[in-house]
Structure formats: structure tokens, C-alpha cells
Design a protein around this motif. Sequence first.
Motif: not given
Length: 609
Positions: A337-351, A368-374
Amino acid sequence: MFKKAVEAKSHQRLSGADRKKLKRTLRDRFPRASDADIDALLPPKTEITVSKFQNRVLVYSVEGGFPVFFDVDGRGTDIFPTVFALWKVPELLPCFMLKGGEVSRFVIGGADLMFPGISIPADGLPSFLSGELWAVKVPGNPAPIAVGSTTMSSTEALKAGLRGKALRITHYYRDLLWGSVEGHSVPNAGFLEDVVVEDPAFLSTSQVSDSCEGAADSSNDQKNGEEGIIDADNANSEPNSTSATQDDFDGNIVEQVAADVGDLKLTENVDAGETNEEHHVLTTEDVDAYLDKCLLQALHTTVKDKDLPMPGSTLWSNHILPCRPSGITLDIKKSSHKKLSKWLQAKSSAGLISVKEDKYKKESMLFSVNCGHPDYLSFKPEKRPAEKASQAVDHAASDNIQPAKILEVTEVYKPSVHVNPIFASVGADTGRLYTFSEACDVVFNYIEKENLVKSTAKSIVVLDPTLCDALFKGAIKKGTTYPTEIHKKDLGSKFVNRMQAHHVVSRGSQSVVRKGALKTIQIVTERRQGNKKMTKLSGLETFLMDPEALASELQKKFACSTTVAELPGKKGQEVLIQGGVIADVAKHLVEQFGIPKGYIEVLDKTARK
């Protein structure tokens, strides 16, 4: 010193005679500085400006540059260097090394440096006298973060058991003097908004220094002496690559080390596996895997709902980096991802998490954190009891909080009549207390047992009669149709909201469980007869604090009369303190008893409207 905004009364250029006098004073004040160092800070052909403030402080600045020195009393006897001067000449003052970057959060927040927060060298505490000037550094970062004067000598410190205040901080990174400079400059990428961590560029050069002691010492001295100043707005972005000259210099060192190693004879008992492990380089896939693991570990262990929303830089430095395995250095640049912001956005897109960009701070914020994510549900956090205990002691020591007084507040939930059928179906005990994640595990175990996941959309759960009653019975108006399905990300919070909220308060060996939300401590200042102020403190029993003992402690600390009385019409006691000490009492509760600021409510009835 520079915690409150004070306007300068006047600005004037320094005359030639005053410049020479200032340089003589600096040579006497800073014996470690050479003439070249003084000339680097006060260039001979550059105008020097002195700013006079109403509190008698004088600030000396290079015209068109940065403030380099300030005089506390305006008499030339208490001259301190600014952090800008220390970034340019790091060896100007001796330095205390902190135990870790986390302690820097308190220093740059305006707190004085305590002895428990200092990393003592292997050869013992260095010798110093009371009132000497010392700087403060973070491990792995060559740039000092603060400057102050010692409160006692090294001999007195050893007699006191290395407890108490070590350095009275007069100036630090992110105070108003630093903020008065346009552009808010910082020396390297390790200087973040609310904490200072190791500098990635410094760590990379120090790896070469480990292989060649003599050459590396000169390399680090040259790096520290010529350290530049970069713009703080770009400090959290990718560090600039080293110059071609530095690459050539490092290449010569490597060639020299290789030649020297070629002449050596290796002993037969060298473990080849250890050698290969030391020189193992992480691939991009390895870095991505470690990042995901550290994020999940942090979400399970250290990231709390009360801390949200949280800046991405805080998440990285305070939660993700401490979760990395021992011996592993994580660099976001080496990930895909090269950048922290891009990595966080990728995890956000994954839910897994919810991330939004703050348009004012230009930084990604964790909401927020999705505690129900697989991924969240399948991850089993590592238990590190020894590490957690040592971190708790260090954190308490840095705040001057005794380990026995460490406060822990945990939110737990008890099954109610609404959700009891769900717990009974999966064989869970309906009489015990559950944390948020444990309660989510119960409902998702029920979903897996009953096979309620929608076949065409894996993120949707189909509601059977039992689960629908548990979530919505009695909460929907008459005549409204009950929902037939729900998204996984909404299921966990909806299920927990149908349970009875409790809280567990622990302090040392004491622990108590109470029903409902945690009540706050109330601090009220009001006027009594004769226009005298009185401060009332109540709600201490909630946090396992003895009002009688606290009243005696506050009486000694504030040199005032205190008394303990019963609360009128309520259970519990209140502490009455003579005088308007509302801010001092709140600060004392936070620093000495570890009470979170969010659990303290203050009301000053004597303030003018």
C-alpha cells in the motif's frame, strides 16, 4: 513556560556589541558547544532579532529563520536553547533518553519529566548537578524533543530511589514557541502530532553503524550535525530517500566491512541459522501479513470504543507498532500500500473498520470497528501477560502513578430476558457477564449453528423468529413490520444493546461490579459566607477511593483545610476543600489516581458569566 499565549511587547535587532556579549554568554553557558556550533546557530553575517515579552522573557531569533535561544528572566543568567537549535546542534546539551516513544506523549503535552520515565544506561545514571540544562530524546530518534533544568543532583536522585521529578521542562516540541514559527517544522518523520517515535531514516543508517563501529560513529555524528528541518505537514508521509552522496558513503563502508570480514576466520560453532535469521529481509507479502496481524491484535486488545474517533497516526504509533513481534521492524513503505492512509482505506473497503478523512487535519480517522467481521471473529489475540504487566508499570511510572493505584474500568454486559434464548441455544451461561466481543461471539455462533447467513449475500443475516425477537421485540412500534434480515456490521451492537450494561472497576487487589453506566466524579466550586470559595468533591466511592485518605492527602498538598461530610439526601461522602482549587484537584486525580478525564465533571459556580 510557553503553555499560554503571550504577545511580544517589542521586536528589535541586536547591535554588534550585544551580539558579542550574547556569544560570550553562550560559550560560558554551553561549554559543550564549539565556536563553529555557536556560529552555526548565530551566523556572523545574519541579523539577530530579540523579542521582549510581558513576562520578561527574551527570545533570540535569526532573522528570516527560527528562534534559537530564549532568556527566562531577561538578565542573561537563564538562557535555554530552543528545539530548533537542538535539532541543528544535537550535542549542545546532554540528553536524557526516554524509555519509549509513548512517554513522549506526556512530555510534549506539557508534563515535567519523571525519573521512572528515563532509560538508565547500563553503566548507571550519569552525573549531574541540580539546575543543569538537559535535553530529552526518544530512542531511535536523534532529534531532542524538549529542554529543561534538573530538579536535583544525581546523588540526591539515587538516594531518593530514582523517584520523583527529574527535569523541569521549560520548552518542548508543539508548545506555543514552536507553534509561533510558520510552517510548523519538524526535524524528521518520527515527529507526529501527539507523540514522537523512532525516525525510520535514522534506524536505516544505524544498521550500517552496527556492522562497523568506527566508521558508523563518524557517520552518525555527521548526520546529527547536518540534520535538516522538514515541513511538519509532510512529516507523516513517506521519508525522503537518502542522497546519492550518502549512498556512496554507505557503500564504501559496506565494501570496507566486507574486506575486513574476508580476512577473518569464522569459528565452527557459529549457528548458521541465527546468521541467516539476522539478515532476513521481509518481503512485501510478509509486511502485509504482519500489518494485518498487528491491526487485529490492536483492535482486540488496546483500541477502545471510548478512544474513537482516533487519528491514523495515533493508531499506528500507539497501537499497531507496540503489537509487532519482537525483532520485527514494520515499515509501511515496504508494504503493497506504500502509505498508511491507503492501507487504512483498504481495510475500510474490506469492512473491518470505518475510516474517514479529516478535511481539516488532512489525516485518516478511525471511526469504528466492525466486531462482526469474519477476520475479526476468526482472529485469536496473543496473550502477553509479562509484557502487559511491564508496560502497565512503565506507563504508571511515567505518570508518577504508583502501580497499586492503577485504575482499570471495563464495560461488561449481562444477558437479559430478550437474549436469553440465544445464549441457551448455544449452551452459554446466562448468569455470567460478557465483554462486547464475547457477546458478539455468542450471537455469531448461533447464526452459524442455525445457518442464517444469506446464500446470495454473505454479509447479510436472515432473521429467524428467535433472533428477531431477541433484537426487536418491544423495540418496534405497533403496526410496524418486523425486519427479516440485518447486516453483519450492525448485528453485534444491536445485540449488545439488548443486554444489561454493567461495569467492572479494579484498583490493585480491589474489584467491584456495578449495574448500569459508570457514574462520574463531581468537582464543584461555590461561594460560601464572606465571599469565600469552597470546592466539593463527590463520587469517589465509584472508583474505589477512600474520601478520608484523599482529604488528608489534599490537605497536605494544597496547604488548606479539608473535611469529609455525608452527601445530603444521597448515599456516599463528599470532600470539602477550602479555596477554589477545582483545576488542581482534577489534575491530581488524573496524575496520581489514573482517573480518565472523561469520568471527571467540573462546575465552577464562582466564574463570572
